[in-house]
Scaffold this motif. Structure first.
Motif, PDB file in Angstrom:
ATOM      1  N   LEU A   7     -43.114 -40.950 -56.485  1.00  0.00           N
ATOM      2  CA  LEU A   7     -41.620 -41.070 -55.830  1.00  0.00           C
ATOM      3  C   LEU A   7     -40.614 -39.895 -57.042  1.00  0.00           C
ATOM      4  CD1 LEU A   7     -39.770 -42.660 -53.547  1.00  0.00           C
ATOM      5  CD2 LEU A   7     -38.907 -42.331 -55.815  1.00  0.00           C
ATOM      6  N   THR A   8     -39.728 -39.118 -56.725  1.00  0.00           N
ATOM      7  CA  THR A   8     -38.798 -38.475 -57.641  1.00  0.00           C
ATOM      8  C   THR A   8     -37.439 -38.173 -56.857  1.00  0.00           C
ATOM      9  OG1 THR A   8     -38.299 -37.939 -59.784  1.00  0.00           O
ATOM     10  CG2 THR A   8     -39.546 -36.386 -58.541  1.00  0.00           C
ATOM     11  N   GLY A   9     -36.599 -38.050 -57.678  1.00  0.00           N
ATOM     12  CA  GLY A   9     -34.782 -38.165 -56.882  1.00  0.00           C
ATOM     13  C   GLY A   9     -34.449 -36.596 -57.972  1.00  0.00           C
ATOM     14  N   LYS A  11     -30.709 -35.002 -58.524  1.00  0.00           N
ATOM     15  CA  LYS A  11     -29.506 -35.503 -58.366  1.00  0.00           C
ATOM     16  C   LYS A  11     -28.663 -34.008 -57.737  1.00  0.00           C
ATOM     17  CE  LYS A  11     -27.321 -36.368 -61.326  1.00  0.00           C
ATOM     18  NZ  LYS A  11     -26.762 -37.845 -62.342  1.00  0.00           N
ATOM     19  N   PHE A  42     -36.539 -36.185 -52.891  1.00  0.00           N
ATOM     20  CA  PHE A  42     -35.626 -36.474 -52.007  1.00  0.00           C
ATOM     21  C   PHE A  42     -34.569 -35.863 -52.844  1.00  0.00           C
ATOM     22  CE2 PHE A  42     -33.584 -40.336 -54.328  1.00  0.00           C
ATOM     23  CZ  PHE A  42     -33.984 -40.846 -54.850  1.00  0.00           C
ATOM     24  N   ALA A  44     -30.912 -36.938 -54.213  1.00  0.00           N
ATOM     25  CA  ALA A  44     -29.973 -38.263 -54.438  1.00  0.00           C
ATOM     26  C   ALA A  44     -28.455 -37.396 -53.963  1.00  0.00           C
ATOM     27  CB  ALA A  44     -30.761 -38.873 -55.532  1.00  0.00           C
ATOM     28  N   HIS A  47     -25.720 -40.632 -55.546  1.00  0.00           N
ATOM     29  CA  HIS A  47     -26.372 -40.424 -56.247  1.00  0.00           C
ATOM     30  C   HIS A  47     -24.922 -39.175 -56.778  1.00  0.00           C
ATOM     31  CE1 HIS A  47     -29.399 -43.191 -56.871  1.00  0.00           C
ATOM     32  NE2 HIS A  47     -28.321 -44.344 -57.753  1.00  0.00           N
ATOM     33  N   TYR A 137     -24.651 -47.107 -60.109  1.00  0.00           N
ATOM     34  CA  TYR A 137     -25.846 -46.411 -60.288  1.00  0.00           C
ATOM     35  C   TYR A 137     -27.424 -46.985 -60.051  1.00  0.00           C
ATOM     36  CZ  TYR A 137     -27.891 -41.326 -60.997  1.00  0.00           C
ATOM     37  OH  TYR A 137     -27.896 -39.913 -61.272  1.00  0.00           O
ATOM     38  N   MET A 141     -30.553 -46.546 -57.532  1.00  0.00           N
ATOM     39  CA  MET A 141     -32.334 -45.636 -57.321  1.00  0.00           C
ATOM     40  C   MET A 141     -32.960 -46.413 -57.688  1.00  0.00           C
ATOM     41  SD  MET A 141     -32.046 -43.285 -61.195  1.00  0.00           S
ATOM     42  CE  MET A 141     -33.729 -43.075 -62.008  1.00  0.00           C
ATOM     43  N   ASP A 144     -34.251 -46.589 -54.003  1.00  0.00           N
ATOM     44  CA  ASP A 144     -35.110 -45.130 -53.933  1.00  0.00           C
ATOM     45  C   ASP A 144     -35.897 -45.921 -54.357  1.00  0.00           C
ATOM     46  OD1 ASP A 144     -32.594 -43.575 -53.495  1.00  0.00           O
ATOM     47  OD2 ASP A 144     -32.799 -43.762 -55.976  1.00  0.00           O
ATOM     48  N   ILE A 145     -35.708 -46.127 -55.694  1.00  0.00           N
ATOM     49  CA  ILE A 145     -38.133 -46.184 -55.950  1.00  0.00           C
ATOM     50  C   ILE A 145     -38.699 -47.732 -55.597  1.00  0.00           C
ATOM     51  CG2 ILE A 145     -39.113 -46.643 -58.146  1.00  0.00           C
ATOM     52  CD1 ILE A 145     -36.506 -45.449 -59.556  1.00  0.00           C
ATOM     53  N   VAL A 153     -43.200 -43.099 -61.337  1.00  0.00           N
ATOM     54  CA  VAL A 153     -41.764 -41.621 -60.600  1.00  0.00           C
ATOM     55  C   VAL A 153     -41.532 -40.551 -62.077  1.00  0.00           C
ATOM     56  CG1 VAL A 153     -39.599 -42.122 -60.456  1.00  0.00           C
ATOM     57  CG2 VAL A 153     -41.014 -43.740 -60.223  1.00  0.00           C
ATOM     58  N   VAL A 155     -39.439 -38.833 -64.535  1.00  0.00           N
ATOM     59  CA  VAL A 155     -38.098 -38.135 -64.788  1.00  0.00           C
ATOM     60  C   VAL A 155     -37.674 -37.671 -66.025  1.00  0.00           C
ATOM     61  CG1 VAL A 155     -37.322 -40.089 -63.012  1.00  0.00           C
ATOM     62  CG2 VAL A 155     -38.496 -40.985 -65.842  1.00  0.00           C
ATOM     63  N   GLN A 159     -33.622 -40.738 -68.112  1.00  0.00           N
ATOM     64  CA  GLN A 159     -33.965 -42.089 -66.770  1.00  0.00           C
ATOM     65  C   GLN A 159     -35.392 -42.610 -66.953  1.00  0.00           C
ATOM     66  OE1 GLN A 159     -31.839 -41.533 -63.707  1.00  0.00           O
ATOM     67  NE2 GLN A 159     -31.089 -39.415 -65.471  1.00  0.00           N
ATOM     68  N   HIS A 162     -33.156 -45.883 -66.544  1.00  0.00           N
ATOM     69  CA  HIS A 162     -32.915 -46.869 -65.221  1.00  0.00           C
ATOM     70  C   HIS A 162     -34.128 -47.093 -64.273  1.00  0.00           C
ATOM     71  CE1 HIS A 162     -29.919 -43.822 -65.196  1.00  0.00           C
ATOM     72  NE2 HIS A 162     -29.141 -44.985 -65.317  1.00  0.00           N
TER      73      HIS A 162
END
Ligand code: TRP
Length: 333
Positions: A7-9, A11, A42, A44, A47, A137, A141, A144-145, A153, A155, A159, A162
Motif C-alpha cells: 500500500l502506498t499513499g 500526497k 491512494f 492522500a 494529508h 499527520y 498515515m 491508512d496503512i 509500504v 515510500v 517517510q 512515519h
C-alpha cells in the motif's frame, strides 16, 4: 498463501516532475504488475489538506495526481486505486488510534519537529504555523496503512519514520485491546538513480530545478536546453557518467540507444546535439501519457468514476477490520 498487501499513499503537492516519475511512480507501477502482491494506491488528499488550504489548488492537485498515475499506465482493474477522503473508515480508525498513540511519539515526528526547531531558532512560539492535522499527520498515515493489513509500504526515505510510527501505534493498540493489526514494513528503493535537475543538483521542487512531466513539447524542449553543461568544446570527448543529459537519456532510451549514446559522448558530441537527442527520446515517451493526461483532466467525471469504484473496493476490504476493532474496544458485543 495469501498475497502480500502493498500500500502506498500519494500526497498531492505540486506539479509532478521527471524526478518523481523515475524515483517513485515508475517503480510503483512495476510493483503493481507483480502478481504476488495485492496493491493499493491512494491519493492522500486529506494529508494534503494539512498545508494546501486553497479550494482550487486542492481540487486541481488531487485530480492532477490521479490523472498522472492513470496516464502513466496505472491499471485501476489490477490495483485498488482510490481517494483517501472517499473512505470514511480511515478517519474513524484514525480517531481510535489517536487514543492509544502517545503524544510524545508525535512530538518526535520529523515534519512537526522540523517546524518546531525552526520556530525555536527564530525565538517565536514553537507551535507557530502548526495545525493539529500536521501534528497528528502520522496517526492518519497509520490508519491508512493499518486499516488494510498492509505488509509492505513503499515510500521515500523521508517517510521511513512515519511507517515506523505506524508499527508503534499498531503494537500499542494490539497490546491494549488484543491483536488486531499486522505490523507493516517499509520498502525503500535504493536502486533508483538520483535524477539531476536543470542545475545538476538532485531534481527537487525545493531547488526549483525540475522538469515537469506533462508540459507541452515546446516547453520540454526549452527546459532541456536550460540544463547546465560545462564548456568542453563541441568535438571533445565528454564523460557520460558525470553528465545530467546522459543520466536522463538513460532513463528514457532503450538499452542499445544508451550504448550508442555512450560512444558518441566518448568520441565527442556537442551539447546541443546531446540535448536534442534527449528531447527526442523524452518527448516520444511522454507524448501518449501527456495526451491521456489532458484528456482525463478535461473529463474529471471520468476520474471520479474510477476513484469511486476504487473506493468501493477499498471500503469492502476495510469495513470488516474496522468492525473487529470496534468490537475489541467494546463499542458493541
Ligand atoms: N506521507 C506520505 C508522503 O508524504 C503520503 C502518505 C500518506 C502515505 N499516507 C500514506 C504513504 C500511507 C504511504 C502509506 O509522501
Amino acid at each position: 498463501m495469501a498475497n502480500k498487501i502493498v500500500l502506498t499513499g500519494i500526497k498531492p503537492t505540486g506539479k509532478v516532475h521527471i524526478g518523481n516519475y523515475i524515483g517513485a511512480i515508475k517503480p510503483a507501477l512495476q510493483l503493481a504488475n507483480h502478481t504476488d502482491y495485492t496493491s493499493l494506491y491512494f491519493i492522500a488528499d486529506y494529508h494534503g489538506l494539512t498545508f494546501i488550504q486553497d479550494r482550487n489548488e486542492f481540487n486541481q492537485l488531487s485530480y492532477g495526481i490521479a490523472a498522472t498515475w492513470l496516464a502513466l499506465g496505472l491499471d485501476p482493474e489490477k490495483v485498488v486505486f482510490y481517494r483517501q477522503s472517499d473512505v470514511p473508515e480511515i478517519f474513524e480508525l484514525s480517531w481510535i488510534l489517536s487514543c492509544t498513540a502517545s503524544k510524545g511519539l508525535m512530538n518526535r515526528a520529523h515534519a512537526y519537529k522540523a517546524i518546531r526547531d525552526m520556530n525555536e531558532q527564530s525565538e517565536i512560539d514553537p507551535d507557530t504555523g502548526v495545525n493539529m492535522g500536521l501534528f497528528t499527520y502520522p496517526i492518519l498515515m497509520a490508519a491508512d496503512i493499518l486499516l488494510f493489513q498492509s505488509d509492505l509500504v513503499p515510500v521515500g526515505k523521508d517517510q521511513i519514520q512515519h511507517v515506523e510510527i505506524a508499527r508503534d501505534i499498531a503494537e500499542s493498540f494490539n497490546r491494549t485491546f488484543g491483536e488486531a493489526f499486522k505490523l507493516p514494513h517499509y520498502l525503500v528503493d535504493d536502486n533508483t538513480a538520483v535524477i539531476p535537475g536543470l542545475d545538476g543538483r538532485k531534481m527537487s521542487k525545493s531547488y526549483n530545478n525540475t522538469i515537469p512531466l506533462f508540459e507541452s513539447s515546446d516547453m520540454l524542449s526549452k527546459l532541456i536546453n536550460k540544463i547546465k553543461t560545462d564548456s568542453i568544446p563541441p568535438t571533445e570527448p565528454k564523460n557520460p557518467d558525470s553528465s545530467s543529459i546522459f543520466t536522463l537519456y538513460s532513463e528514457f532510451a532503450e538499452q542499445d540507444q544508451v550504448a550508442r549514446m555512450r560512444n558518441r559522448f566518448e568520441s565527442g558530441i556537442s551539447w546541443g546535439e546531446a540535448k536534442n537527442e534527449l528531447f527526442q527520446v523524452m518527448n516520444s515517451f511522454l507524448e501518449r501519457p501527456r495526451n491521456k493526461y489532458d484528456e482525463l483532466l478535461a473529463n474529471p467525471e471520468q476520474i471520479d468514476a474510477i476513484l469511486s469504484h476504487g473506493a468501493q473496493k477499498a471500503r469492502a476490504i476495510a469495513a470488516p477490520l474496522l468492525e473487529k476493532v470496534k468490537k475489541q474496544i467494546g463499542r458493541y458485543v
